[in-house]
Design a protein around this motif. Structure first.
Motif, PDB file in Angstrom:
ATOM      1  N   LYS A 139      30.781 134.269  79.012  1.00 40.08           N
ATOM      2  CA  LYS A 139      30.547 132.831  78.938  1.00 40.08           C
ATOM      3  C   LYS A 139      29.302 132.581  78.097  1.00 40.08           C
ATOM      4  CE  LYS A 139      29.029 129.155  81.976  1.00 40.08           C
ATOM      5  NZ  LYS A 139      28.572 128.827  83.318  1.00 40.08           N
ATOM      6  N   ILE A 140      29.303 131.454  77.396  1.00 42.07           N
ATOM      7  CA  ILE A 140      28.130 131.055  76.608  1.00 42.07           C
ATOM      8  C   ILE A 140      27.721 129.661  77.053  1.00 42.07           C
ATOM      9  CG2 ILE A 140      27.322 130.399  74.312  1.00 42.07           C
ATOM     10  CD1 ILE A 140      29.049 132.611  73.189  1.00 42.07           C
ATOM     11  N   ASP A 141      26.441 129.476  77.272  1.00 42.91           N
ATOM     12  CA  ASP A 141      25.882 128.160  77.578  1.00 42.91           C
ATOM     13  C   ASP A 141      24.990 127.784  76.401  1.00 42.91           C
ATOM     14  OD1 ASP A 141      24.472 125.946  78.490  1.00 42.91           O
ATOM     15  OD2 ASP A 141      24.325 126.704  80.543  1.00 42.91           O
ATOM     16  N   ARG A 142      25.553 126.990  75.481  1.00 47.54           N
ATOM     17  CA  ARG A 142      24.806 126.646  74.266  1.00 47.54           C
ATOM     18  C   ARG A 142      23.587 125.787  74.566  1.00 47.54           C
ATOM     19  NH1 ARG A 142      28.008 123.612  70.329  1.00 47.54           N
ATOM     20  NH2 ARG A 142      26.135 123.788  69.093  1.00 47.54           N
ATOM     21  N   HIS A 143      23.667 124.932  75.597  1.00 46.31           N
ATOM     22  CA  HIS A 143      22.553 124.041  75.910  1.00 46.31           C
ATOM     23  C   HIS A 143      21.347 124.805  76.461  1.00 46.31           C
ATOM     24  CE1 HIS A 143      25.031 120.620  75.024  1.00 46.31           C
ATOM     25  NE2 HIS A 143      25.984 121.121  75.802  1.00 46.31           N
ATOM     26  N   LYS A 144      21.592 125.848  77.246  1.00 39.60           N
ATOM     27  CA  LYS A 144      20.500 126.665  77.776  1.00 39.60           C
ATOM     28  C   LYS A 144      20.214 127.878  76.902  1.00 39.60           C
ATOM     29  CE  LYS A 144      20.983 125.350  82.566  1.00 39.60           C
ATOM     30  NZ  LYS A 144      21.200 125.809  83.941  1.00 39.60           N
ATOM     31  N   ARG A 145      21.037 128.066  75.850  1.00 41.63           N
ATOM     32  CA  ARG A 145      20.882 129.160  74.894  1.00 41.63           C
ATOM     33  C   ARG A 145      20.999 130.528  75.580  1.00 41.63           C
ATOM     34  NH1 ARG A 145      16.245 126.613  70.896  1.00 41.63           N
ATOM     35  NH2 ARG A 145      17.316 124.658  70.631  1.00 41.63           N
ATOM     36  N   LEU A 146      22.071 130.683  76.364  1.00 44.70           N
ATOM     37  CA  LEU A 146      22.305 131.907  77.117  1.00 44.70           C
ATOM     38  C   LEU A 146      23.721 132.434  76.915  1.00 44.70           C
ATOM     39  CD1 LEU A 146      20.719 130.900  80.551  1.00 44.70           C
ATOM     40  CD2 LEU A 146      19.734 132.416  78.842  1.00 44.70           C
ATOM     41  N   ALA A 147      23.864 133.743  76.996  1.00 46.02           N
ATOM     42  CA  ALA A 147      25.166 134.404  77.037  1.00 46.02           C
ATOM     43  C   ALA A 147      25.227 135.143  78.370  1.00 46.02           C
ATOM     44  CB  ALA A 147      25.317 135.392  75.885  1.00 46.02           C
ATOM     45  N   TYR A 148      26.357 135.039  79.061  1.00 46.61           N
ATOM     46  CA  TYR A 148      26.533 135.715  80.343  1.00 46.61           C
ATOM     47  C   TYR A 148      27.459 136.904  80.154  1.00 46.61           C
ATOM     48  CZ  TYR A 148      24.311 131.656  82.403  1.00 46.61           C
ATOM     49  OH  TYR A 148      23.411 130.674  82.718  1.00 46.61           O
ATOM     50  N   LEU A 149      27.059 138.046  80.686  1.00 50.20           N
ATOM     51  CA  LEU A 149      27.829 139.280  80.613  1.00 50.20           C
ATOM     52  C   LEU A 149      28.005 139.828  82.025  1.00 50.20           C
ATOM     53  CD1 LEU A 149      25.814 139.169  77.993  1.00 50.20           C
ATOM     54  CD2 LEU A 149      26.639 141.446  77.644  1.00 50.20           C
ATOM     55  N   ASN A 150      29.040 140.622  82.222  1.00 48.69           N
ATOM     56  CA  ASN A 150      29.201 141.334  83.481  1.00 48.69           C
ATOM     57  C   ASN A 150      28.725 142.755  83.284  1.00 48.69           C
ATOM     58  OD1 ASN A 150      30.204 139.266  85.029  1.00 48.69           O
ATOM     59  ND2 ASN A 150      32.326 139.734  84.575  1.00 48.69           N
ATOM     60  N   MET A 151      27.948 143.231  84.231  1.00 52.94           N
ATOM     61  CA  MET A 151      27.428 144.586  84.196  1.00 52.94           C
ATOM     62  C   MET A 151      27.791 145.262  85.503  1.00 52.94           C
ATOM     63  SD  MET A 151      23.432 145.617  84.118  1.00 52.94           S
ATOM     64  CE  MET A 151      22.919 147.292  84.359  1.00 52.94           C
ATOM     65  N   THR A 152      28.214 146.496  85.437  1.00 53.90           N
ATOM     66  CA  THR A 152      28.474 147.249  86.661  1.00 53.90           C
ATOM     67  C   THR A 152      27.212 148.004  87.019  1.00 53.90           C
ATOM     68  OG1 THR A 152      30.775 147.523  86.029  1.00 53.90           O
ATOM     69  CG2 THR A 152      29.947 148.974  87.752  1.00 53.90           C
ATOM     70  N   ILE A 153      26.719 147.744  88.216  1.00 51.86           N
ATOM     71  CA  ILE A 153      25.535 148.441  88.704  1.00 51.86           C
ATOM     72  C   ILE A 153      25.798 148.850  90.148  1.00 51.86           C
ATOM     73  CG2 ILE A 153      24.331 146.316  89.337  1.00 51.86           C
ATOM     74  CD1 ILE A 153      21.762 147.868  88.436  1.00 51.86           C
ATOM     75  N   MET A 154      25.653 150.137  90.403  1.00 53.42           N
ATOM     76  CA  MET A 154      25.901 150.697  91.721  1.00 53.42           C
ATOM     77  C   MET A 154      27.334 150.413  92.182  1.00 53.42           C
ATOM     78  SD  MET A 154      22.934 152.024  92.203  1.00 53.42           S
ATOM     79  CE  MET A 154      23.092 152.580  93.870  1.00 53.42           C
ATOM     80  N   GLY A 155      28.253 150.392  91.223  1.00 49.72           N
ATOM     81  CA  GLY A 155      29.664 150.192  91.537  1.00 49.72           C
ATOM     82  C   GLY A 155      30.057 148.748  91.757  1.00 49.72           C
ATOM     83  N   ARG A 156      29.125 147.802  91.621  1.00 49.81           N
ATOM     84  CA  ARG A 156      29.433 146.383  91.820  1.00 49.81           C
ATOM     85  C   ARG A 156      29.219 145.620  90.521  1.00 49.81           C
ATOM     86  NH1 ARG A 156      25.777 144.766  96.797  1.00 49.81           N
ATOM     87  NH2 ARG A 156      24.308 145.878  95.511  1.00 49.81           N
ATOM     88  N   GLN A 157      30.057 144.612  90.308  1.00 54.83           N
ATOM     89  CA  GLN A 157      29.911 143.751  89.144  1.00 54.83           C
ATOM     90  C   GLN A 157      28.752 142.784  89.380  1.00 54.83           C
ATOM     91  OE1 GLN A 157      31.623 143.337  86.096  1.00 54.83           O
ATOM     92  NE2 GLN A 157      32.379 145.377  86.560  1.00 54.83           N
ATOM     93  N   LYS A 158      27.881 142.676  88.400  1.00 56.68           N
ATOM     94  CA  LYS A 158      26.734 141.791  88.474  1.00 56.68           C
ATOM     95  C   LYS A 158      26.700 140.965  87.195  1.00 56.68           C
ATOM     96  CE  LYS A 158      22.750 141.586  90.879  1.00 56.68           C
ATOM     97  NZ  LYS A 158      22.722 140.610  91.900  1.00 56.68           N
ATOM     98  N   ALA A 159      26.591 139.655  87.321  1.00 60.89           N
ATOM     99  CA  ALA A 159      26.488 138.792  86.143  1.00 60.89           C
ATOM    100  C   ALA A 159      25.039 138.790  85.672  1.00 60.89           C
ATOM    101  CB  ALA A 159      26.926 137.377  86.482  1.00 60.89           C
ATOM    102  N   ILE A 160      24.849 139.046  84.381  1.00 61.69           N
ATOM    103  CA  ILE A 160      23.504 138.999  83.815  1.00 61.69           C
ATOM    104  C   ILE A 160      23.491 137.988  82.678  1.00 61.69           C
ATOM    105  CG2 ILE A 160      22.898 141.362  84.440  1.00 61.69           C
ATOM    106  CD1 ILE A 160      23.389 142.132  81.498  1.00 61.69           C
ATOM    107  N   LYS A 161      22.309 137.447  82.423  1.00 59.72           N
ATOM    108  CA  LYS A 161      22.173 136.501  81.319  1.00 59.72           C
ATOM    109  C   LYS A 161      21.270 137.101  80.264  1.00 59.72           C
ATOM    110  CE  LYS A 161      18.345 134.100  83.444  1.00 59.72           C
ATOM    111  NZ  LYS A 161      17.842 132.923  84.094  1.00 59.72           N
ATOM    112  N   LEU A 162      21.655 136.877  79.014  1.00 66.80           N
ATOM    113  CA  LEU A 162      20.854 137.317  77.872  1.00 66.80           C
ATOM    114  C   LEU A 162      20.655 136.120  76.953  1.00 66.80           C
ATOM    115  CD1 LEU A 162      22.532 140.744  77.039  1.00 66.80           C
ATOM    116  CD2 LEU A 162      20.514 140.330  78.425  1.00 66.80           C
ATOM    117  N   GLY A 163      19.557 136.117  76.218  1.00 61.36           N
ATOM    118  CA  GLY A 163      19.259 135.022  75.311  1.00 61.36           C
ATOM    119  C   GLY A 163      20.156 135.070  74.073  1.00 61.36           C
ATOM    120  N   LEU A 164      20.758 133.928  73.747  1.00 58.47           N
ATOM    121  CA  LEU A 164      21.605 133.813  72.552  1.00 58.47           C
ATOM    122  C   LEU A 164      21.352 132.461  71.898  1.00 58.47           C
ATOM    123  CD1 LEU A 164      23.884 134.704  70.660  1.00 58.47           C
ATOM    124  CD2 LEU A 164      25.510 133.754  72.302  1.00 58.47           C
ATOM    125  N   GLU A 165      20.794 132.514  70.715  1.00 59.61           N
ATOM    126  CA  GLU A 165      20.504 131.316  69.928  1.00 59.61           C
ATOM    127  C   GLU A 165      21.673 131.072  68.973  1.00 59.61           C
ATOM    128  OE1 GLU A 165      18.203 128.113  68.794  1.00 59.61           O
ATOM    129  OE2 GLU A 165      17.268 129.681  69.983  1.00 59.61           O
TER     130      GLU A 165
END
Length: 171
Positions: A139-165
């Motif tokens: 997912k991309i949130d252009r207004h907050k300038r963020l990209a959301y990715l899913n990351m597997t950590i310890m066997g569980r899916q975790k949503a993380i946000k990274l900066g995207l201009e």
């Protein structure tokens, strides 16, 4: 081996400082909090800042998790616990380590801001750590300038946000 220390969300830096100060340095090879550069609107002005990528977690590289756990319990007066699977310490697997290393530079462990454009209904990353990683973006949130990715950590899916201009949009 890489392990994850759970702590109170929002208190990661305080936990890291206490661990670095109060735990025997022979036990720890590397101690860090993965961060990401994001753009934040403060007082009507967009400012670049480093934000915690995985709230509530501090990462540690150690060969002796049992001794580290003992030192945490004895010396650190803040909630800190090495994550486990049942009764055994659970290190991150190679894919999880590779995912973190692909985005966060060793040494600083900060994921830089990515720059991209939207062409039609596709996002094209021009530079930054998301270059060539558009398949991971959920997912991309252009207004907050963020990209959301899913990351597997310890066997569980975790949503993380990274900066995207997003610098422009073409239809």
């Amino acid at each position: 081996m890489w392990y994850v220390i759970q702590t109170i969300g929002g208190r990661e830096q305080h936990a890291l400082n206490l661990i670095a100060k109060l735990v025997d340095t022979v036990v720890i090879q590397e101690l860090f909090i993965p961060r990401c550069e994001i753009m934040k609107r403060i007082g009507g002005v967009w400012v670049k800042r480093a934000d915690v990528m995985l709230p509530g977690y501090v990462f540690v590289v150690t060969d002796d998790p049992a001794k580290l756990e003992s030192e945490l319990r004895k010396n650190v007066p803040l909630f800190t616990k090495i994550l486990r699977n049942n009764d055994t310490f659970a290190p991150l697997d190679k894919e999880e380590i590779a995912f973190i290393n692909a985005f966060a530079k060793p040494g600083t462990r900060v994921v830089e801001l990515s720059i991209g454009v939207i062409e039609g209904d596709k996002v094209v990353i021009l530079n930054g750590p998301l270059l060539g990683q558009t398949g991971h973006i959920k997912k991309i949130d252009r207004h907050k300038r963020l990209a959301y990715l899913n990351m597997t950590i310890m066997g569980r899916q975790k949503a993380i946000k990274l900066g995207l201009e997003i610098v422009r949009k073409q239809t």
